[in-house]
Write a protein that holds these residues in place. Structure first.
Motif, PDB file in Angstrom:
ATOM      1  N   ASP A  97       0.819  -1.224   0.000  1.00 20.72           N
ATOM      2  CA  ASP A  97       0.000   0.000   0.000  1.00 20.72           C
ATOM      3  C   ASP A  97       0.849   1.268   0.000  1.00 20.72           C
ATOM      4  O   ASP A  97       0.486   2.276   0.615  1.00 20.72           O
ATOM      5  CB  ASP A  97      -0.951   0.020   1.205  1.00 20.72           C
ATOM      6  N   MET A  98       1.971   1.221  -0.695  1.00 22.75           N
ATOM      7  CA  MET A  98       2.812   2.409  -0.792  1.00 22.75           C
ATOM      8  C   MET A  98       2.507   3.235  -2.030  1.00 22.75           C
ATOM      9  O   MET A  98       3.128   4.269  -2.265  1.00 22.75           O
ATOM     10  CB  MET A  98       4.293   2.023  -0.760  1.00 22.75           C
ATOM     11  N   ILE A  99       1.543   2.791  -2.834  1.00 24.74           N
ATOM     12  CA  ILE A  99       1.035   3.594  -3.942  1.00 24.74           C
ATOM     13  C   ILE A  99      -0.482   3.619  -3.806  1.00 24.74           C
ATOM     14  O   ILE A  99      -1.141   2.580  -3.893  1.00 24.74           O
ATOM     15  CB  ILE A  99       1.458   3.023  -5.305  1.00 24.74           C
ATOM     16  N   LEU A 100      -1.019   4.795  -3.553  1.00 27.89           N
ATOM     17  CA  LEU A 100      -2.453   4.945  -3.332  1.00 27.89           C
ATOM     18  C   LEU A 100      -3.100   5.693  -4.485  1.00 27.89           C
ATOM     19  O   LEU A 100      -2.498   6.589  -5.076  1.00 27.89           O
ATOM     20  CB  LEU A 100      -2.715   5.722  -2.031  1.00 27.89           C
ATOM     21  N   GLN A 101      -4.322   5.340  -4.792  1.00 31.18           N
ATOM     22  CA  GLN A 101      -5.146   6.076  -5.748  1.00 31.18           C
ATOM     23  C   GLN A 101      -5.880   7.157  -4.956  1.00 31.18           C
ATOM     24  O   GLN A 101      -6.761   6.842  -4.146  1.00 31.18           O
ATOM     25  CB  GLN A 101      -6.140   5.132  -6.419  1.00 31.18           C
ATOM     26  N   GLN A 102      -5.506   8.415  -5.176  1.00 29.73           N
ATOM     27  CA  GLN A 102      -6.087   9.487  -4.371  1.00 29.73           C
ATOM     28  C   GLN A 102      -6.929  10.418  -5.240  1.00 29.73           C
ATOM     29  O   GLN A 102      -6.408  11.104  -6.118  1.00 29.73           O
ATOM     30  CB  GLN A 102      -4.980  10.281  -3.683  1.00 29.73           C
ATOM     31  N   PRO A 103      -8.248  10.467  -5.008  1.00 25.67           N
ATOM     32  CA  PRO A 103      -9.083  11.427  -5.728  1.00 25.67           C
ATOM     33  C   PRO A 103      -8.705  12.854  -5.333  1.00 25.67           C
ATOM     34  O   PRO A 103      -8.267  13.104  -4.198  1.00 25.67           O
ATOM     35  CB  PRO A 103     -10.500  11.092  -5.264  1.00 25.67           C
ATOM     36  N   THR A 104      -8.854  13.786  -6.237  1.00 24.44           N
ATOM     37  CA  THR A 104      -8.591  15.190  -5.948  1.00 24.44           C
ATOM     38  C   THR A 104      -9.879  15.995  -6.055  1.00 24.44           C
ATOM     39  O   THR A 104     -10.873  15.536  -6.628  1.00 24.44           O
ATOM     40  CB  THR A 104      -7.562  15.781  -6.938  1.00 24.44           C
ATOM     41  N   ARG A 105      -9.847  17.206  -5.549  1.00 20.63           N
ATOM     42  CA  ARG A 105     -11.020  18.069  -5.625  1.00 20.63           C
ATOM     43  C   ARG A 105     -11.133  18.740  -6.988  1.00 20.63           C
ATOM     44  O   ARG A 105     -12.063  19.493  -7.241  1.00 20.63           O
ATOM     45  CB  ARG A 105     -10.973  19.111  -4.509  1.00 20.63           C
ATOM     46  N   ASP A 106     -10.164  18.453  -7.859  1.00 20.44           N
ATOM     47  CA  ASP A 106     -10.228  18.978  -9.225  1.00 20.44           C
ATOM     48  C   ASP A 106     -10.818  17.964 -10.195  1.00 20.44           C
ATOM     49  O   ASP A 106     -10.804  18.178 -11.405  1.00 20.44           O
ATOM     50  CB  ASP A 106      -8.827  19.376  -9.688  1.00 20.44           C
ATOM     51  N   GLY A 107     -11.295  16.817  -9.671  1.00 18.63           N
ATOM     52  CA  GLY A 107     -12.028  15.884 -10.507  1.00 18.63           C
ATOM     53  C   GLY A 107     -11.222  14.775 -11.138  1.00 18.63           C
ATOM     54  O   GLY A 107     -11.740  14.033 -11.973  1.00 18.63           O
TER      55      GLY A 107
END
Length: 407
Positions: A343-353
């Motif tokens: 889990d050292m690479i995460l898929q992170q959503p942003t507030r820019d879509g």
């Protein structure tokens, strides 16, 4: 704005749940400390200047107008856009700090004092407050007022002198290591002060971290060797002086790092490269003997690696239980299954879509692991909510906005 949900939520309370941090720094050192505390559950309220906010938002590569670095550095934070140059903005900041556990700042010494927020003034409002101050040279001493960035701290701390090939210009590490080391030392100080306050009923205190001192603290035997022997350690390229063999060696398609400096490891390494004559040599049985013949040993290893690919070398040495590895690029990291398995690479959503891959969380706690609970905010995303929690009415908030004290 609705916060983006975290990738996962632990079933137990976070390690720092209930700790409120006010982050008043910008760029790297202070905010990296805030990031670290936030990942383990602290509520981090970041005060930014109205308008552009933290300059890090515009550093390096931008996507949709914002640095992707920002997406990592400011996750789990709430943004309050507040003009600290105005007395009313300073008064609001003091109100926030009065209810906080920790204040993190990395301004030049004297800046807080100029805003009416010296440690003495803040402790009068909040006796238990822990104040982390990160600066180039610390809050005291003859250099305290000099401007200092991480690269200067790396130079003064002794690191930059060593980061070069012998006789060539010292080069910087490719990241802001001085700032990050200071941030990590700051986080350690905050945790120690929190423990002292909670376990022993101690008061709040000031933590003074200088960039160059954080670098100097990891310089291993640099000073003792000078003190005891007058030895000035010099740049040694990719080698580790006084430890042999430990170096980078050329392959047909790149470079490989080999650390064969344990006594039994050295023997296995020599067997793997077909040099049992060196592996069984009595004078090479310990590190001191190997250091005396390090050029010969490095040449033997290099001659072997130069005839093979990086993959062939690492596979052969792995089979021989010799620590070795390729020099990773960002592409190598992104494609490596071990990074993803841990889990050292995460898929992170942003507030820019959009969604971006970002580093996971270190260290890994078995019961209270760190998490990403919210994505990095836009400037002032949380101003109204935080001021409302402080008891300000909608009309008061509107008045502050009309005066450009908040955004």
């Amino acid at each position: 704005m609705t916060h983006t949900p975290a990738p996962s939520t632990p079933s137990t309370p976070a390690a720092l749940a209930g700790v409120r941090v006010i982050e008043m720094g910008q760029l790297i050192a202070g905010p990296f400390c805030g990031k670290t505390l936030g990942e383990f559950g602290a509520e981090v309220i970041k005060i930014e200047a109205p308008g552009a906010g933290d300059p890090l938002r515009n550093w390096r590569l931008l996507k949709n107008g914002t640095s992707v670095w920002w997406q990592v550095q400011s996750r789990n934070k709430r943004s309050v856009a507040l003009d600290l140059r105005q007395p009313e903005g300073q008064a609001l900041a003091r109100q926030l700090v009065a209810e906080a556990d920790v204040l993190v700042e990395n301004f030049r010494p004297g800046t807080l004092e100029g805003w009416g927020m010296s440690p003495a003034e803040l402790h009068a409002l909040n006796p238990g407050l822990i104040i982390l101050r990160i600066s180039g040279y610390g809050q005291t001493g003859p250099y305290r007022d000099l401007p200092g960035f991480g690269v200067i701290g790396e130079a003064m701390g002794g690191l930059r002198h060593l980061t070069a090939e012998p006789g060539r210009v010292p080069v910087r590490v490719g990241v802001s290591i001085g700032d990050t080391l200071a941030a990590l030392h700051g986080a350690i100080g905050v945790l120690a002060a929190l423990y002292h306050r909670r376990a022993h009923g101690g008061p709040g205190q000031v933590i003074d971290v200088a960039l160059h001192e954080a670098v100097f603290n990891v310089m291993e035997s640099l000073l003792p060797e000078y003190s005891a022997f007058g030895a000035v350690r010099e740049a040694a390229g990719s080698a580790l002086p006084g430890i042999a063999p430990s170096n980078a060696y050329p392959c047909q398609d790149g470079w490989v790092l080999v650390a064969g400096n344990g006594d039994s490891i050295f023997k296995r390494l020599m067997t793997a490269i077909g040099r049992n004559d060196l592996g069984s040599a009595p004078d090479l049985a310990d590190n001191a003997g190997r250091v005396a013949r390090v050029a010969e040993i490095d040449a033997a290893i290099g001659a072997w690696t130069a005839q093979r690919s990086v993959q062939a070398v690492t596979e052969a040495l792995s089979a021989a239980r010799v620590p070795a590895g390729k020099v990773y690029t960002a592409k190598d990291i992104a494609e490596d299954p071990h990074y993803r398995a841990r889990d050292m690479i995460l898929q992170q959503p942003t507030r820019d879509g959009y969604t971006v891959e970002v580093p996971g969380i270190v260290p890994k706690l078995s019961v209270t692991p760190g998490t990403v609970r919210s994505s990095a905010p836009h400037v002032g995303d949380d101003t109204d909510a935080v001021l409302g929690e402080m008891g300000l009415s909608d009309a008061q908030i509107a008045t502050l906005r009309s005066k450009a004290i908040i955004q």
